[in-house]
Design a protein around this motif. Structure first.
Motif, short mmCIF file in Angstrom:
data_model
loop_
_atom_site.label_atom_id
_atom_site.label_comp_id
_atom_site.label_asym_id
_atom_site.label_seq_id
_atom_site.Cartn_x
_atom_site.Cartn_y
_atom_site.Cartn_z
N ASP A 19 51.75 1.14 -77.75
CA ASP A 19 51.35 1.05 -76.35
C ASP A 19 50.51 -0.25 -76.08
O ASP A 19 49.99 -0.36 -74.93
CB ASP A 19 50.83 2.39 -75.74
CG ASP A 19 51.75 3.58 -75.62
OD1 ASP A 19 52.73 3.23 -74.90
OD2 ASP A 19 51.48 4.66 -76.07
N GLU A 20 50.34 -1.06 -77.09
CA GLU A 20 49.20 -1.99 -76.91
C GLU A 20 49.74 -3.38 -76.38
O GLU A 20 49.03 -4.39 -76.64
CB GLU A 20 48.63 -2.17 -78.50
CG GLU A 20 47.80 -0.88 -78.95
CD GLU A 20 47.02 0.01 -77.92
OE1 GLU A 20 46.15 -0.76 -77.26
OE2 GLU A 20 46.94 1.02 -77.89
N TRP A 21 50.89 -3.44 -75.91
CA TRP A 21 51.47 -4.89 -75.44
C TRP A 21 50.42 -5.24 -74.21
O TRP A 21 50.08 -4.37 -73.61
CB TRP A 21 52.85 -4.41 -74.88
CG TRP A 21 53.77 -4.44 -75.87
CD1 TRP A 21 54.43 -3.25 -76.20
CD2 TRP A 21 54.36 -5.32 -76.47
NE1 TRP A 21 55.47 -3.58 -77.03
CE2 TRP A 21 55.37 -4.64 -77.43
CE3 TRP A 21 54.03 -6.68 -76.64
CZ2 TRP A 21 56.20 -5.49 -78.27
CZ3 TRP A 21 55.20 -7.53 -77.42
CH2 TRP A 21 55.87 -6.83 -78.29
N ARG A 22 49.95 -6.56 -74.28
CA ARG A 22 49.35 -7.13 -73.40
C ARG A 22 49.85 -7.97 -72.06
O ARG A 22 50.89 -8.37 -72.29
CB ARG A 22 48.19 -8.04 -74.18
CG ARG A 22 47.36 -7.54 -75.03
CD ARG A 22 46.16 -8.52 -75.52
NE ARG A 22 46.84 -9.92 -75.98
CZ ARG A 22 46.20 -10.97 -76.30
NH1 ARG A 22 44.85 -11.04 -76.13
NH2 ARG A 22 46.69 -11.96 -76.90
N PHE A 43 42.76 0.17 -68.81
CA PHE A 43 43.35 0.60 -70.30
C PHE A 43 43.38 -0.68 -71.33
O PHE A 43 44.05 -1.80 -70.90
CB PHE A 43 44.54 0.96 -69.66
CG PHE A 43 44.77 2.38 -69.11
CD1 PHE A 43 44.93 3.61 -69.77
CD2 PHE A 43 44.73 2.55 -67.81
CE1 PHE A 43 44.81 4.83 -69.14
CE2 PHE A 43 44.66 3.73 -67.03
CZ PHE A 43 44.76 4.84 -67.82
N THR A 44 42.58 -0.69 -72.17
CA THR A 44 42.60 -1.61 -73.20
C THR A 44 42.22 -1.12 -74.53
O THR A 44 41.45 0.12 -74.48
CB THR A 44 41.82 -2.82 -72.94
OG1 THR A 44 42.35 -4.11 -73.98
CG2 THR A 44 40.30 -2.58 -72.63
N ASP A 45 42.54 -1.59 -75.60
CA ASP A 45 42.02 -1.01 -76.99
C ASP A 45 40.67 -1.74 -77.30
O ASP A 45 40.02 -1.18 -78.32
CB ASP A 45 43.20 -1.09 -78.00
CG ASP A 45 43.25 -2.73 -78.38
OD1 ASP A 45 43.27 -3.54 -77.58
OD2 ASP A 45 43.42 -3.05 -79.80
N SER A 46 40.35 -2.76 -76.70
CA SER A 46 39.04 -3.34 -77.28
C SER A 46 38.71 -4.42 -76.16
O SER A 46 39.57 -5.05 -75.36
CB SER A 46 39.30 -3.96 -78.92
OG SER A 46 40.30 -5.10 -78.63
N GLU A 47 37.47 -5.30 -76.37
CA GLU A 47 37.14 -6.34 -75.67
C GLU A 47 37.93 -7.49 -75.79
O GLU A 47 38.39 -8.22 -74.80
CB GLU A 47 35.44 -6.37 -76.02
CG GLU A 47 35.13 -7.84 -75.20
CD GLU A 47 33.66 -8.15 -75.70
OE1 GLU A 47 33.20 -8.73 -74.96
OE2 GLU A 47 33.11 -7.72 -76.55
N ILE A 48 38.19 -7.68 -76.95
CA ILE A 48 39.03 -9.06 -77.04
C ILE A 48 40.42 -8.85 -76.49
O ILE A 48 41.19 -9.86 -76.24
CB ILE A 48 39.19 -9.24 -78.60
CG1 ILE A 48 39.44 -10.52 -79.00
CG2 ILE A 48 40.14 -8.46 -79.23
CD1 ILE A 48 38.73 -11.97 -78.36
N ASN A 49 41.11 -7.76 -76.24
CA ASN A 49 42.21 -7.80 -75.57
C ASN A 49 42.25 -7.38 -74.14
O ASN A 49 43.33 -7.19 -73.36
CB ASN A 49 43.20 -6.72 -76.20
CG ASN A 49 43.63 -7.07 -77.54
OD1 ASN A 49 44.27 -7.97 -77.78
ND2 ASN A 49 43.82 -6.13 -78.63
N ALA A 50 40.80 -7.07 -73.71
CA ALA A 50 40.73 -6.89 -72.19
C ALA A 50 41.16 -8.03 -71.31
O ALA A 50 40.87 -9.30 -71.73
CB ALA A 50 39.41 -6.34 -71.99
N VAL A 150 51.99 -9.46 -77.61
CA VAL A 150 51.28 -8.86 -78.64
C VAL A 150 49.65 -8.73 -78.67
O VAL A 150 49.08 -9.71 -78.21
CB VAL A 150 51.81 -9.22 -80.01
CG1 VAL A 150 53.16 -9.33 -80.16
CG2 VAL A 150 51.23 -10.68 -80.35
N PRO A 151 48.96 -7.69 -79.10
CA PRO A 151 47.85 -7.84 -79.03
C PRO A 151 46.82 -8.72 -79.91
O PRO A 151 47.77 -9.23 -80.83
CB PRO A 151 47.34 -6.11 -79.46
CG PRO A 151 48.57 -5.84 -80.27
CD PRO A 151 49.86 -6.37 -79.54
#
Length: 292
Positions: A19-22, A43-50, A150-151
């Motif tokens: 589910d981590e597609w950006r 909804f994000t997995d981390s700061e860098i992907n926000a 991709v993340p």
């Protein structure tokens, strides 16, 4: 294998993304330009992907957090963007939903009743039971599929096929507490939203004053501390996006002085904590190779 373990793998393959597609950055900013400022990436997995400076991670579980209260505590507009997990519904050990599009749409409607505006990029599954055909205030049917990214943590396995981001057609659904009248519909072209986002990115890279204003800092009645806090978020975001800003303290002072020429130079000595946060945000990103 959980997400933290997946991230630690030396190489990844398409199934690891889950589910981590950006959302493409330009598309996210183009949507923001059309819908108004977003305080949060929900909804994000981390700061860098926000995609926006404030965000909620998987570990925080946006579906159980009071978004309006959060915005009030942060002293920011009650608005957010979401590219939620598309996979099937799932609950945690306490019986709380941690994913599921129906749970997401129910949460969006609930928060709208309390005054929070949320904008969602979701599949165009108009016949699905979760689709908010009666609860969303606006639905935008995108013309042109979204090429998701991709993340940041994804490291392609050279022996595996390249990942495909094809996820079908997408729509933008909006839950706006200030909307008046019947549900509205639009049919924007994805490429036009991306183009507008690219223009904003270009402006951000060449005109930091413009960026400060896009972060909601036009209000001259706001106190300087509040404006400085906006700049902290901006500086951290600027570093993540690749801007080489080495001396965050000097940079922050420069921007604030630009905005307050008539008031004279603004000394940051009473904002020691904020200066440290800004400096550390930049230096941390440089050390990680994200801003150098």
């Amino acid at each position: 294998m959980n997400l933290a373990e997946i991230k630690q793998k030396p190489f990844h393959e398409p199934k690891d993304i889950g589910d981590e597609w950006r959302t493409p950055r330009a598309l996210a900013l183009g949507i923001e330009a059309e819908c108004g400022h977003f305080s949060y990436d929900l909804f994000t997995d981390s700061e860098i992907n926000a995609r926006f400076p404030r965000f909620l991670t998987n570990g925080q579980n946006a579906l159980v957090i009071d978004w309006c209260a959060l915005a009030s505590d942060d002293d920011v507009p009650a608005t957010g963007f979401a590219n939620p997990p598309y996979s099937r519904s799932e609950k945690d050990s306490m019986g709380e939903y941690i994913k599921g599009l129906k749970a997401c749409m129910d949460k969006a409607y609930e928060e709208m009743q309390s005054g929070f505006k949320s904008v969602w990029l979701v599949p165009s599954a108009t016949g699905a039971g979760w689709f908010p055909r009666h609860t969303a205030t606006s639905i935008w049917y995108l013309e042109g599929r979204v090429t998701f990214e991709v993340p940041e943590w994804y490291n392609q396995d050279p022996n595996k096929p390249l990942p495909s981001s094809a996820r079908g057609d997408s729509v933008i659904v909006i839950f706006d507490p200030h909307h008046v009248g019947k549900q509205t519909h639009r049919y924007p072209k994805t490429r036009d939203l991306i183009k507008r986002g690219e223009e904003i990115i270009d402006a951000r890279e060449h005109n930091p004053i413009h960026i400060w204003r896009t972060f909601g800092c036009e209000d001259e009645t706001a106190d300087l501390e509040r404006k400085a806090k906006y700049m902290i978020d901006f500086i951290a975001d600027f570093a993540r996006r690749g801007q080489q800003t080495v001396d965050a303290k000097q940079y922050l002072c420069q921007i604030i002085n630009e905005q307050h020429k008539e008031e004279g130079p603004f000394e940051l000595t009473r904002l020691t904590t904020l200066k440290r946060r800004a400096r550390n945000s930049i230096y941390d990103m440089i050390e990680k190779g994200k801003a150098a």
